[in-house]
Design an enzyme around this catalytic site. Structure first.
Site, PDB file in Angstrom:
ATOM      1  N   ASP A   1      18.290  32.762   7.267  1.00 26.11           N
ATOM      2  CA  ASP A   1      17.034  32.207   6.777  1.00 26.11           C
ATOM      3  C   ASP A   1      16.135  31.688   7.882  1.00 26.11           C
ATOM      4  O   ASP A   1      16.563  31.434   9.006  1.00 26.11           O
ATOM      5  CB  ASP A   1      17.331  31.031   5.851  1.00 26.11           C
ATOM      6  CG  ASP A   1      17.780  29.783   6.647  1.00 26.11           C
ATOM      7  OD1 ASP A   1      18.750  29.898   7.417  1.00 26.11           O
ATOM      8  OD2 ASP A   1      17.142  28.725   6.506  1.00 26.11           O
TER       9      ASP A   1
ATOM     10  N   ASP B   1      27.509  34.418  10.483  1.00 27.05           N
ATOM     11  CA  ASP B   1      26.426  35.413  10.456  1.00 27.05           C
ATOM     12  C   ASP B   1      25.978  35.822  11.857  1.00 27.05           C
ATOM     13  O   ASP B   1      25.934  37.000  12.196  1.00 27.05           O
ATOM     14  CB  ASP B   1      25.233  34.908   9.621  1.00 27.05           C
ATOM     15  CG  ASP B   1      24.748  33.514  10.027  1.00 27.05           C
ATOM     16  OD1 ASP B   1      25.358  32.901  10.922  1.00 27.05           O
ATOM     17  OD2 ASP B   1      23.752  33.031   9.447  1.00 27.05           O
TER      18      ASP B   1
ATOM     19  N   PHE C   1      14.205  35.579  16.817  1.00 28.09           N
ATOM     20  CA  PHE C   1      14.691  34.979  15.574  1.00 28.09           C
ATOM     21  C   PHE C   1      14.631  35.992  14.429  1.00 28.09           C
ATOM     22  O   PHE C   1      13.628  36.670  14.241  1.00 28.09           O
ATOM     23  CB  PHE C   1      13.857  33.746  15.229  1.00 28.09           C
ATOM     24  CG  PHE C   1      14.537  32.865  14.244  1.00 28.09           C
ATOM     25  CD1 PHE C   1      15.534  31.989  14.646  1.00 28.09           C
ATOM     26  CD2 PHE C   1      14.211  32.931  12.891  1.00 28.09           C
ATOM     27  CE1 PHE C   1      16.186  31.179  13.732  1.00 28.09           C
ATOM     28  CE2 PHE C   1      14.856  32.118  11.964  1.00 28.09           C
ATOM     29  CZ  PHE C   1      15.845  31.248  12.387  1.00 28.09           C
TER      30      PHE C   1
ATOM     31  N   ASP D   1      24.371  32.874  18.764  1.00 29.34           N
ATOM     32  CA  ASP D   1      23.219  32.877  19.677  1.00 29.34           C
ATOM     33  C   ASP D   1      23.616  32.146  20.956  1.00 29.34           C
ATOM     34  O   ASP D   1      24.067  32.765  21.920  1.00 29.34           O
ATOM     35  CB  ASP D   1      22.025  32.237  18.973  1.00 29.34           C
ATOM     36  CG  ASP D   1      20.750  32.325  19.799  1.00 29.34           C
ATOM     37  OD1 ASP D   1      20.744  33.088  20.780  1.00 29.34           O
ATOM     38  OD2 ASP D   1      19.763  31.637  19.476  1.00 29.34           O
TER      39      ASP D   1
HETATM   40  P1  IMP Z   1      24.267  29.112  18.074  1.00 27.85           P
HETATM   41  O1  IMP Z   1      24.976  27.813  17.790  1.00 27.85           O
HETATM   42  O2  IMP Z   1      23.128  28.957  19.019  1.00 27.85           O
HETATM   43  O3  IMP Z   1      25.218  30.213  18.485  1.00 27.85           O
HETATM   44  O4  IMP Z   1      23.558  29.549  16.726  1.00 27.85           O
HETATM   45  C1  IMP Z   1      24.271  30.055  15.667  1.00 27.85           C
HETATM   46  C2  IMP Z   1      23.859  29.435  14.352  1.00 27.85           C
HETATM   47  O5  IMP Z   1      22.460  29.369  14.222  1.00 27.85           O
HETATM   48  C3  IMP Z   1      24.384  30.282  13.233  1.00 27.85           C
HETATM   49  O6  IMP Z   1      25.035  29.451  12.299  1.00 27.85           O
HETATM   50  C4  IMP Z   1      23.176  30.952  12.639  1.00 27.85           C
HETATM   51  O7  IMP Z   1      23.204  30.837  11.236  1.00 27.85           O
HETATM   52  C5  IMP Z   1      21.982  30.240  13.226  1.00 27.85           C
HETATM   53  N1  IMP Z   1      21.080  31.230  13.851  1.00 27.85           N
HETATM   54  C6  IMP Z   1      21.076  31.620  15.150  1.00 27.85           C
HETATM   55  N2  IMP Z   1      20.127  32.534  15.392  1.00 27.85           N
HETATM   56  C7  IMP Z   1      19.529  32.735  14.196  1.00 27.85           C
HETATM   57  C8  IMP Z   1      18.465  33.616  13.775  1.00 27.85           C
HETATM   58  O8  IMP Z   1      17.895  34.403  14.529  1.00 27.85           O
HETATM   59  N3  IMP Z   1      18.149  33.553  12.452  1.00 27.85           N
HETATM   60  C9  IMP Z   1      18.759  32.720  11.559  1.00 27.85           C
HETATM   61  N4  IMP Z   1      19.758  31.895  11.917  1.00 27.85           N
HETATM   62  C10 IMP Z   1      20.131  31.902  13.214  1.00 27.85           C
HETATM   63 MG    MG Z   2      24.470  29.439  10.233  1.00 23.49          MG
END
Ligand code: IMP
Ligand code: MG
Length: 174
Positions: free
Chosen positions: A153, A94, A146, A97
């Site tokens: 979610d 999805d 966020f 980040d």
């Molecule tokens: P990362 O590991 O920091 O790249 O974060 C990615 C994971 O965190 C993904 O699996 C997303 O589902 C969740 N995530 C990151 N940002 C958001 C957000 O703004 N809303 C909801 N889920 C998020």
């Molecule tokens: Mg996720």
């Protein structure tokens, strides 16, 4: 809550990704691996734009629990049961980040013998920060706070919205 990406914008991005992925994968019988839970809606729409033989199997990970920032190490709750050795894999996620989640998942798919490992992401929030992650298909690129909706979610809620919204302070109380 403020609308960030409308249902129409999302669906246009999904159609474009469908075309790009079809061009690259149509004769390769890939295993499409949606990352649960956040990508279930994106994956359901995306695979219906892929009119060629493929399998779908799931992986479930978590890193955010009930907060709006990653908490601790990534936990793997479910791995694909389909043998991946020598199979092309398309990871469907999805949001990217920090990039930490995808880096871990890509590594796991490669360890399982998947080849090649490609990645489709609906929303790339990284901007200039974040780890460099090779993402092959990006739906929408937008630096933002966020967000929730369209499968994503906050504390398990808001997945049922058709668009993507930025949460305001009061929304964090549910
Ligand atoms: P990362 O590991 O920091 O790249 O974060 C990615 C994971 O965190 C993904 O699996 C997303 O589902 C969740 N995530 C990151 N940002 C958001 C957000 O703004 N809303 C909801 N889920 C998020
Ligand atoms: Mg996720």
């Amino acid at each position: 809550m403020k609308l960030l990406i409308s249902e129409d914008e999302i669906q246009a991005a999904v159609r474009r990704l469908g075309e790009e992925i079809t061009r690259d994968f149509q004769k390769r019988d890939p295993v499409v691996v949606p990352i649960l839970s956040g990508s279930f809606m994106f994956a359901a729409d995306l695979i219906r734009q892929l009119p060629f033989p493929l399998e779908v199997d799931f992986m479930k990970v978590s890193s955010y629990k009930d907060s709006t920032a990653p908490v601790g190490p990534i936990e793997i709750h479910l791995e694909p049961g389909t043998p991946l050795k020598g199979r092309p894999v398309l990871i469907v996620e999805d949001i990217v980040d920090s990039g930490g989640t995808l880096i871990r998942i890509i590594e796991d798919m490669k360890k399982a013998g998947a080849d090649p490992v490609k990645v489709a992401v609906l929303l790339d929030k990284r901007g200039r920060k974040g780890k460099p992650v090779p993402i092959d298909y990006v739906g929408i690129r937008k630096e933002c706070d966020f967000v929730v909706g369209y499968g994503t979610d906050y504390a398990g809620h808001y997945r049922n919205l058709s668009g993507i919204y930025v949460l305001d302070e009061p929304d964090l109380k549910l």
